[in-house]
Design a protein around this motif. Structure first.
Motif, PDB file in Angstrom:
ATOM      1  N   ALA A  96       0.875  -1.178   0.000  1.00  0.00           N
ATOM      2  CA  ALA A  96       0.000   0.000   0.000  1.00  0.00           C
ATOM      3  C   ALA A  96       0.911   1.225   0.000  1.00  0.00           C
ATOM      4  CB  ALA A  96      -0.901  -0.002   1.233  1.00  0.00           C
ATOM      5  N   SER A  97       0.743   2.079  -0.983  1.00  0.00           N
ATOM      6  CA  SER A  97       1.706   3.160  -1.180  1.00  0.00           C
ATOM      7  C   SER A  97       1.739   4.179  -0.053  1.00  0.00           C
ATOM      8  CB  SER A  97       1.431   3.865  -2.507  1.00  0.00           C
ATOM      9  OG  SER A  97       0.221   4.586  -2.447  1.00  0.00           O
ATOM     10  N   TYR A  98       0.647   4.311   0.707  1.00  0.00           N
ATOM     11  CA  TYR A  98       0.698   5.318   1.773  1.00  0.00           C
ATOM     12  C   TYR A  98       1.620   4.908   2.915  1.00  0.00           C
ATOM     13  CZ  TYR A  98      -3.305   2.618   3.725  1.00  0.00           C
ATOM     14  OH  TYR A  98      -4.143   1.634   4.194  1.00  0.00           O
ATOM     15  N   ASP A 104       7.605  10.681   0.608  1.00  0.00           N
ATOM     16  CA  ASP A 104       6.943  11.765  -0.105  1.00  0.00           C
ATOM     17  C   ASP A 104       5.442  11.517   0.022  1.00  0.00           C
ATOM     18  OD1 ASP A 104       5.746  13.502  -1.972  1.00  0.00           O
ATOM     19  OD2 ASP A 104       7.458  13.399  -3.328  1.00  0.00           O
ATOM     20  N   PRO A 105       4.698  12.455   0.590  1.00  0.00           N
ATOM     21  CA  PRO A 105       3.252  12.244   0.771  1.00  0.00           C
ATOM     22  C   PRO A 105       2.507  12.031  -0.535  1.00  0.00           C
ATOM     23  CG  PRO A 105       3.858  14.534   1.218  1.00  0.00           C
ATOM     24  CD  PRO A 105       5.129  13.759   1.132  1.00  0.00           C
ATOM     25  N   THR A 106       3.119  12.372  -1.651  1.00  0.00           N
ATOM     26  CA  THR A 106       2.472  12.211  -2.948  1.00  0.00           C
ATOM     27  C   THR A 106       2.205  10.741  -3.254  1.00  0.00           C
ATOM     28  OG1 THR A 106       3.816  14.106  -3.648  1.00  0.00           O
ATOM     29  CG2 THR A 106       2.564  12.992  -5.359  1.00  0.00           C
ATOM     30  N   GLY A 179       0.386   8.143   8.233  1.00  0.00           N
ATOM     31  CA  GLY A 179       0.225   8.900   7.009  1.00  0.00           C
ATOM     32  C   GLY A 179      -0.592  10.158   7.185  1.00  0.00           C
ATOM     33  N   PHE A 180      -1.349  10.513   6.143  1.00  0.00           N
ATOM     34  CA  PHE A 180      -2.175  11.712   6.190  1.00  0.00           C
ATOM     35  C   PHE A 180      -3.201  11.659   7.300  1.00  0.00           C
ATOM     36  CE2 PHE A 180      -1.140  12.928   1.685  1.00  0.00           C
ATOM     37  CZ  PHE A 180      -0.711  14.210   2.003  1.00  0.00           C
ATOM     38  N   TRP A 238     -10.513   8.069   6.142  1.00  0.00           N
ATOM     39  CA  TRP A 238      -9.145   8.202   5.610  1.00  0.00           C
ATOM     40  C   TRP A 238      -8.858   7.188   4.502  1.00  0.00           C
ATOM     41  CZ3 TRP A 238     -10.403   7.521  10.767  1.00  0.00           C
ATOM     42  CH2 TRP A 238     -10.382   6.211  11.233  1.00  0.00           C
ATOM     43  N   GLU A 239      -9.787   6.230   4.301  1.00  0.00           N
ATOM     44  CA  GLU A 239      -9.565   5.204   3.287  1.00  0.00           C
ATOM     45  C   GLU A 239     -10.871   4.875   2.563  1.00  0.00           C
ATOM     46  OE1 GLU A 239      -6.157   2.316   4.305  1.00  0.00           O
ATOM     47  OE2 GLU A 239      -7.206   2.613   6.209  1.00  0.00           O
TER      48      GLU A 239
END
Length: 359
Positions: A96-98, A104-106, A179-180, A238-239
Motif C-alpha cells: 500500500a503506497s501510503y 513523499d506524501p504524494t 500517514g495523512f 481516511w480510506e
C-alpha cells in the motif's frame, strides 16, 4: 466463474469477460522472480492478492514466468519493500503506497487519502484520467513501475476501547494510524501511533493504545480485535477506496518480453477486481458475526466527520504549499474527484441510499 480483466499499455484499460492471453513462443525464456509482500499470510485477502496475480501469470505462461510470493518479514520487513524493489533486492513487491508517506506524501495518491475517492472513482482516475501518468512519473524517479493490484473498498473507522461522542473525545487518544490520517487526527488532538499489523492486538489488549484501524470486518475478525476493543466505528474516512499496488523494478521490467509484460498487467488487473469482490462477499458475513458476538457498531458523529474534513483540507493546503509535486497531483486528483462525486450523488448514491431504507 467469469472475471473482469483489463489491459491498456500500463494495465489500465477495461474489457469484460475472458481475456485472450498472448501466445507464448516455445523459445520464450523461463523467468523466476521474487515478490516481497507488506502483508502477513494470515490475511488471505490482501496477501492473497499477490498470490492470485502470481498464479495467473504462471497459468498464462505455462509456468515459464514464475513469481514466488513472500510474506512481510520473510525477505524484508513489510515497510521496507519500496527500497527492496528500488535497489533490486527483489524484483517485485505488493504493498500500500501510503506506507511510504514519509518518503513523499504524494505516494498516498496511489492508495488513499482522507476523504478521497472510492474504489470505482480511483479506478476511473487511474484508467481514464491522469492517475497512471502522474504515478508513473513519480515512481520512475525511484526505478519502480507501479501496477494497480487490489482494493479493499471503503474501510471501517477502527476499534475503540471507549465511545467517541464528541471532537473533544479525540484529544489525547492514542490510535494506531499513520500517514495523512495521522496528521489530520493530530490536528484534532489525537496521538497517532505507527504500529505493524501483528502488534496491534497486544497493544490494544495492554492499553498501550486506545484505538486502532486496520481494514474491515473480515480481516479485523481474523486478527481478533473484537476481543480487546468493544466499539467498532465507521466509516474509515481516511480510506474511501485504498488501492494496493504491485511494484516492479524498472530495469527488470524492461527486460521482460512484451508478451510477459502484457500477461503481468492482465494478471494484476484480474487480481485487482478479485480482491474487491472477495471483500464484498466476506465483509457482510463477518460484520454480522462480530455484532452477534457483542461488538458495538457505531457511526462517527457528523461533528467529528466535519471537524476531520476541515482538518484534512488544512493538511492538504499546507502540504501543497511546501511540496510542488504533491500540489500538481492533488490539483488534478481533486478536479477529477469533484466530477466523480457529482455523478455518484445523482445515480449511484440515490440508488444505494434508497435500497438501504427499504424494509
Amino acid at each position: 466463474m467469469e472475471r473482469r480483466s483489463f489491459l491498456k499499455n500500463a494495465g489500465v484499460g477495461l474489457a469484460a469477460g475472458t481475456v485472450a492471453m498472448p501466445a507464448i513462443a516455445q523459445s520464450a525464456p523461463t523467468i523466476k522472480w521474487r515478490l516481497a509482500s507488506s502483508f502477513p499470510k494470515s490475511l488471505d485477502t490482501i496477501y492473497g492478492g499477490a498470490e492470485v496475480m502470481a498464479n495467473r501469470v504462471a497459468e498464462a505462461t505455462g509456468g515459464k514466468f514464475q513469481i514466488q510470493v513472500f510474506a512481510g518479514g520473510e525477505i524484508v520487513p513489510g515497510p521496507a519493500v519500496f527500497d527492496a524493489v528500488k535497489d533490486n533486492t527483489v524484483e517485485m513487491a505488493h504493498t500500500a503506497s501510503y506506507y511510504f508517506f514519509g518518503k513523499d506524501p504524494t505516494y498516498a495518491f496511489d492508495c488513499a487519502i482522507p476523504f478521497g475517492m472510492n474504489n470505482r472513482q480511483l479506478d476511473a482516475w487511474m484508467r481514464y484520467g491522469n492517475g497512471t501518468k502522474l504515478m508513473g512519473e513519480l515512481y520512475g524517479k525511484s526505478n519502480i513501475v507501479p501496477i494497480p493490484c487490489g482494493n479493499t473498498g471503503t474501510q471501517m473507522g477502527g476499534w475503540f476501547r471507549k465511545e467517541i461522542k464528541t471532537v473533544a473525545d479525540i484529544k489525547g487518544l492514542k490510535i494506531r494510524i499513520g500517514g495523512f490520517a495521522g496528521e489530520v487526527l493530530t490536528k484534532l488532538g489525537a496521538v497517532p501511533q505507527q504500529i505493524p499489523g501483528g502488534d496491534i492486538y497486544p497493544s490494544l489488549e495492554k492499553g498501550t493504545i486506545d484505538a486502532a484501524e486496520w481494514v474491515g470486518p473480515y480481516d479485523d475478525q481474523k486478527l481478533g480485535f473484537n476481543k480487546v476493543a468493544k466499539y467498532y466505528y465507521y466509516p474509515g474516512w481516511w480510506e474511501g477506496g485504498p488501492q494496493l499496488s504491485v511494484y516492479v523494478n524498472s530495469a527488470k521490467y524492461a527486460e521482460l518480453p512484451k508478451e510477459y509484460k502484457a500477461i503481468l498487467h492482465m494478471a494484476c488487473a484480474d487480481a485487482h477486481v478479485d480482491m474487491m469482490a472477495k471483500y464484498d462477499a466476506k465483509n457482510p458475513i463477518a460484520l454480522k458475526q462480530l455484532v452477534g458476538s457483542g461488538t458495538q457498531l457505531r457511526q462517527f458523529p457528523k461533528a467529528i466527520m466535519d471537524a476531520s474534513y476541515k482538518a484534512a483540507m488544512e493538511v492538504y493546503a499546507e502540504t501543497s504549499a511546501k511540496n510542488p509535486g504533491f500540489k500538481k497531483v492533488y490539483d488534478d486528483y481533486s478536479k477529477f474527484m469533484a466530477d466523480e462525486v457529482l455523478w455518484f450523488r445523482i445515480a449511484e448514491g440515490a440508488y444505494s441510499n434508497y435500497l438501504a431504507t427499504v424494509k
